[in-house]
Design an enzyme around this catalytic site. Structure first.
Site, PDB file in Angstrom:
ATOM      1  CG  HIS A 180      -0.626   6.669   0.767  1.00  0.00           C
ATOM      2  ND1 HIS A 180      -0.012   5.174   0.099  1.00  0.00           N
ATOM      3  CD2 HIS A 180      -1.919   7.194   0.386  1.00  0.00           C
ATOM      4  CE1 HIS A 180      -0.407   5.608  -1.016  1.00  0.00           C
ATOM      5  NE2 HIS A 180      -1.162   6.583  -1.078  1.00  0.00           N
ATOM      6  CG  ASN A 217       2.293   3.401   5.260  1.00  0.00           C
ATOM      7  OD1 ASN A 217       3.617   3.507   5.250  1.00  0.00           O
ATOM      8  ND2 ASN A 217       0.903   3.167   4.184  1.00  0.00           N
ATOM      9  CG  LEU A 255       8.837   1.677  -1.800  1.00  0.00           C
ATOM     10  CD1 LEU A 255       9.040   2.359  -2.999  1.00  0.00           C
ATOM     11  CD2 LEU A 255       7.980   2.880  -1.615  1.00  0.00           C
ATOM     12  CG  ASP A 294      -1.581   2.480   0.656  1.00  0.00           C
ATOM     13  OD1 ASP A 294      -0.236   2.210   2.126  1.00  0.00           O
ATOM     14  OD2 ASP A 294      -0.923   2.711  -0.320  1.00  0.00           O
ATOM     15  CG  LEU A 305       2.300  -6.650   1.132  1.00  0.00           C
ATOM     16  CD1 LEU A 305       1.830  -5.441   1.818  1.00  0.00           C
ATOM     17  CD2 LEU A 305       1.782  -8.226   1.143  1.00  0.00           C
ATOM     18  N   GLY A 329      14.436   9.027   2.684  1.00  0.00           N
ATOM     19  CA  GLY A 329      14.481   8.683   3.675  1.00  0.00           C
ATOM     20  C   GLY A 329      14.656  10.588   4.170  1.00  0.00           C
ATOM     21  CB  SER A 330      13.765  13.322   3.643  1.00  0.00           C
ATOM     22  OG  SER A 330      12.261  13.044   3.225  1.00  0.00           O
ATOM     23  CG  ASN A 331       8.669  11.402   6.517  1.00  0.00           C
ATOM     24  OD1 ASN A 331       7.860  12.247   6.643  1.00  0.00           O
ATOM     25  ND2 ASN A 331       7.907  11.221   4.817  1.00  0.00           N
TER      26      ASN A 331
END
Ligand code: GAR
Length: 242
Positions: free
Chosen positions: A151, A149, A132, A192, A134, A59-61
């Site tokens: 990636h 999202n 992670l 993605d 869907l 969870g750093s983002n």
């Protein structure tokens, strides 16, 4: 005569004080609340947009995004949803004072529990930051154009099911790529696969390891992801006000 003048003066002075005391809060309320409302005319327009972040791991983002929007007049991170009850992102949410909920991984397959959780918090915008599972089609349809999202590679290369975090960096280094980067894209029903919003690159040096590449990629993500989210929300807000 003297007392009459004094009375009149006192009445005038009291009147001015009364006017200041009562009118000032009215002006302040108008400036802070009602005037911005008049600038925001669309049917769905609310002043502060609410962002929900979906995250499965560290969870750093998520933390970086929550911090970026902490004092923003545009949006706030109002919810963190994880599919993993042991994810460190939940500890970050607690520290940041952001409400967090866990929707366990199996529940993401039918979507009903997910929609219930999301609807209960009524976010305006959804951000996948290291998520992670869907995303169920119900959620994609409800938030089409309002769900993004990140990636950790240059899609369409190194994307798809099973391609996340370390797996991506290991594959990029093993393939001897000279360049990698990040892709920020809209979310659709496949992994993605949605339309790309932005990509940023970094060099993969000859002695790069998956760990050093992960650091480079995280730095790119911290720098660009919140700004792209901000500009996408700004665009939506402008469209609502047309
Ligand atoms: C990030 O590098 C993100 O791009 C990646 O997981 C990492 C999460 O880091 N996402 C994916 O691989 C999705 N396919 P964080 O938990 O520290 O934010």
């Amino acid at each position: 005569m003297f007392s009459l003048i004094l009375d009149q003066d006192c009445t005038v002075i009291q009147g001015r004080i009364f006017a200041k005391v009562t009118l000032f809060p009215l002006f302040l309320a108008y400036g802070l609340f009602f005037y911005p409302q008049t600038l925001c005319r669309g049917p769905n327009c609310r002043i502060m947009k609410k962002i929900a972040i979906l995250a499965s791991g560290g969870g750093s983002n998520a933390e970086n995004i929550a911090t970026y929007f902490h004092a923003s007049p545009l949006a706030r991170v109002s919810l963190i949803v994880s599919d993993n009850s042991r994810a460190y992102v939940l500890e970050r949410a607690r520290r940041l004072g952001v409400p967090a909920v866990v929707v366990p991984r199996p529940a993401w397959r039918d979507g009903a529990a997910v929609m219930q959780t999301i609807n209960a918090h009524a976010p305006d915008y959804i951000v996948l930051a290291g998520f992670l599972s869907l995303v169920p089609p119900e959620l994609v349809q409800a938030f089409r154009g309002r769900i993004v999202n990140i990636h950790p590679a240059l899609l369409p290369a190194y994307g798809g099911k099973g391609m996340y975090g370390e797996n991506v960096h290991r594959a990029v280094v093993a393939a001897g790529e000279r360049q990698s980067g990040i892709t920020i894209h809209h979310v659709n029903e496949q992994y993605d696969d949605g339309a790309v919003i932005a990509q940023y690159t970094c060099e993969v040096s000859p002695n790069e390891t998956p760990e050093t590449l992960a650091d480079k990629i995280h730095r790119l993500e911290y720098e660009h992801f919140p700004k792209i989210i901000e500009s996408e929300i700004r665009k939506l807000t402008r469209d609502e006000n047309k």
